[in-house]
Design a protein around this motif. Structure first.
Motif, PDB file in Angstrom:
ATOM      1  N   TRP A  45      -3.844  -3.973  -4.739  1.00  0.00           N
ATOM      2  CA  TRP A  45      -4.440  -3.614  -6.025  1.00  0.00           C
ATOM      3  C   TRP A  45      -5.027  -4.831  -6.730  1.00  0.00           C
ATOM      4  O   TRP A  45      -4.591  -5.958  -6.520  1.00  0.00           O
ATOM      5  CB  TRP A  45      -3.385  -2.990  -6.941  1.00  0.00           C
ATOM      6  CG  TRP A  45      -2.848  -1.688  -6.451  1.00  0.00           C
ATOM      7  CD1 TRP A  45      -1.928  -1.495  -5.466  1.00  0.00           C
ATOM      8  CD2 TRP A  45      -3.200  -0.383  -6.911  1.00  0.00           C
ATOM      9  NE1 TRP A  45      -1.681  -0.160  -5.293  1.00  0.00           N
ATOM     10  CE2 TRP A  45      -2.447   0.544  -6.165  1.00  0.00           C
ATOM     11  CE3 TRP A  45      -4.084   0.082  -7.887  1.00  0.00           C
ATOM     12  CZ2 TRP A  45      -2.557   1.918  -6.363  1.00  0.00           C
ATOM     13  CZ3 TRP A  45      -4.183   1.445  -8.089  1.00  0.00           C
ATOM     14  CH2 TRP A  45      -3.427   2.351  -7.328  1.00  0.00           C
TER      15      TRP A  45
ATOM     16  N   GLU B 190      -6.200  -6.023 -10.851  1.00  0.00           N
ATOM     17  CA  GLU B 190      -5.788  -5.680 -12.215  1.00  0.00           C
ATOM     18  C   GLU B 190      -6.826  -6.111 -13.235  1.00  0.00           C
ATOM     19  O   GLU B 190      -7.595  -7.040 -13.028  1.00  0.00           O
ATOM     20  CB  GLU B 190      -4.443  -6.318 -12.536  1.00  0.00           C
ATOM     21  CG  GLU B 190      -4.429  -7.831 -12.474  1.00  0.00           C
ATOM     22  CD  GLU B 190      -3.041  -8.375 -12.737  1.00  0.00           C
ATOM     23  OE1 GLU B 190      -2.638  -8.396 -13.925  1.00  0.00           O
ATOM     24  OE2 GLU B 190      -2.377  -8.776 -11.767  1.00  0.00           O
TER      25      GLU B 190
ATOM     26  N   TRP C 228      -4.855  -0.902 -13.306  1.00  0.00           N
ATOM     27  CA  TRP C 228      -4.818  -1.291 -11.900  1.00  0.00           C
ATOM     28  C   TRP C 228      -5.806  -0.433 -11.118  1.00  0.00           C
ATOM     29  O   TRP C 228      -5.905   0.765 -11.351  1.00  0.00           O
ATOM     30  CB  TRP C 228      -3.418  -1.106 -11.322  1.00  0.00           C
ATOM     31  CG  TRP C 228      -2.360  -1.945 -11.982  1.00  0.00           C
ATOM     32  CD1 TRP C 228      -1.649  -1.649 -13.104  1.00  0.00           C
ATOM     33  CD2 TRP C 228      -1.893  -3.222 -11.547  1.00  0.00           C
ATOM     34  NE1 TRP C 228      -0.773  -2.664 -13.414  1.00  0.00           N
ATOM     35  CE2 TRP C 228      -0.890  -3.641 -12.463  1.00  0.00           C
ATOM     36  CE3 TRP C 228      -2.214  -4.064 -10.467  1.00  0.00           C
ATOM     37  CZ2 TRP C 228      -0.228  -4.854 -12.333  1.00  0.00           C
ATOM     38  CZ3 TRP C 228      -1.539  -5.270 -10.337  1.00  0.00           C
ATOM     39  CH2 TRP C 228      -0.565  -5.654 -11.267  1.00  0.00           C
TER      40      TRP C 228
END
Length: 423
Positions: free
Chosen positions: A14, A16, A65
């Motif tokens: 991921w 952010e 995210w």
């Protein structure tokens, strides 16, 4: 098999972006009927197609995210779609250009690892959610002018206006005529599956990009979409795409981002199946017309029920005149960002969010109760003052009477004079 990404499984997959919930709530923003391409694929995880890519989004208190999947394949654009919406699109095996040229390998969980940092993805996300606008400040401004909005806003925070691709926005809202959100979602998915290029397959779900104008304008599209349950909307979709290509250009819609609100709205209304409500939705959600207020029966009811707006009283149908009057009413109340404020109240009025709406009602009762207590308390204080005043007056009266009784009935000089007269 490629799996839908979950933040709890592999945070390495991921990226952010700093963004508090007060500025964006995914469940409200993606679920309130602005867009029809997102689904909740995990607890608080939303997967959908945006900018020709498949994304999964989730959030924590201060962070947004995002995970972007590699474009796996593209089977081209289906010119004549089949009756079965579950059938894979036919066509060439030409591969789409991926987000990054860096080869990505799935980790042990079947989730693709992110490519080398691509600022384009963050830019797409910021533009899509219009994160350059400070939503908290807008909420405060609307609340100063509108007590009802202020009460709703205590619960329905973070409802942002999306900035969508104009072609997708227009043709999605042509599907919305006399329809509800869940059914529109199904229609848009069938439209994309039948006419749009496939991007990726995740856990057996095929994700397709939105069809191009050329695909929508194909002569076989109307019959295809009627077979898929689009009804009279099938003709509007095909004819609108054909008109744009024949009379204008593929980029015709984009030019209205620089035009006035009135010019953009009237141009859209020249297309088959586009009335004031659809035109306002496209203006607000893809053409940067922040003051556009789409008015349907829900918004009409909100105007009458919560604001005492009398426009259209006695009428059973929503006319263009009523639409304009209600739009002007809210623009005067909320100012240049009226369309954004409208989306908060529209969201709060949806049945799917009624549990949240009940919290608003509870807060309203609490506020009324507190105000009532203050009035009673204030009233009690006033009564106490009155009683004290009455007591003081009574005491003074008693004292005066007492003094009068104790005072001699006659003065000494008068008594002497009376005695001399008697002699």
């Amino acid at each position: 098999m490629l799996q839908h990404a979950l933040l709890s499984v592999s945070s390495k997959a991921w990226r952010e972006l700093s963004c508090p919930r007060s500025e964006l709530r995914l469940d409200l923003t993606l679920g309130c009927g602005q867009t029809f391409r997102w689904r909740e694929t995990g607890d608080g995880h939303w997967t959908g197609v945006m900018g020709g890519r498949v994304w999964t989004l989730t959030q924590t208190d201060d962070t947004l995210w995002y995970h972007v999947y590699e474009n796996q394949d593209n089977h081209g654009i289906r010119r004549v779609c089949e009756n079965d919406p579950g059938t894979e699109p036919a066509g060439s095996d030409k591969k789409l250009k991926c987000v990054s040229e860096v080869k990505q390998e799935p980790d042990e969980k079947g989730i693709e690892m992110p490519s080398v940092q691509d600022s384009t993805e963050e830019e797409l996300l910021r533009d899509y959610f219009q994160l350059n606008f400070q939503l908290e400040n807008l909420y405060k401004d609307w609340g100063r002018h509108d007590d009802h909005f202020r009460q709703i806003a205590r619960i329905f925070t973070g409802v942002r206006m999306l900035r969508q691709e104009p072609v997708e926005c227009l043709f999605s809202f042509i599907c919305s005529s006399n329809n509800h959100i869940s059914r529109i979602q199904g229609m848009v998915e069938r439209l994309c599956h039948s006419l749009g290029p496939r991007i990726a397959t995740i856990q057996g779900t095929h994700y397709h990009d939105f069809p191009t104008l050329q695909a929508l304008a194909d002569s076989g599209v109307e019959a295809c979409l009627r077979n898929l349950g689009f009804g009279y909307r099938a003709r509007f979709l095909q004819q609108s795409a054909q008109l744009i290509l024949d009379a204008h250009s593929p980029d015709w819609l984009l030019q209205f981002r620089r035009a006035s609100y009135e010019e953009a709205r009237e141009a859209l209304r020249t297309l088959p199946g586009v009335g004031l409500k659809v035109a306002d939705c496209v203006c607000l959600m893809s053409l940067d017309k922040l003051g556009a207020v789409p008015v349907d029966t829900h918004v009409w009811q909100i105007a009458k029920r919560d604001y005492g707006c009398s426009s259209g009283n006695g009428q059973k149908t929503l006319t263009d005149k009523v639409h304009r009057e209600i739009g002007d009413f809210f623009r005067q109340l909320w100012g240049p960002y009226a369309g954004w404020a409208h989306s908060v109240l529209f969201c709060a009025d949806l049945k799917k969010f009624q549990k949240l709406k009940e919290q608003v009602d509870v807060q309203k009762k609490k506020i009324k109760s507190e105000e009532g207590d203050q009035v009673v308390k204030k009233g009690g204080t006033e009564k106490k003052k009155v009683r004290q005043l009455e007591d003081n007056i009574t005491k003074k009266t008693i004292t005066a009477k007492k003094v009068k009784l104790e005072k001699p009935p006659h003065s000494r000089k008068r008594r002497v004079k009376e005695e001399e007269q008697r002699e």
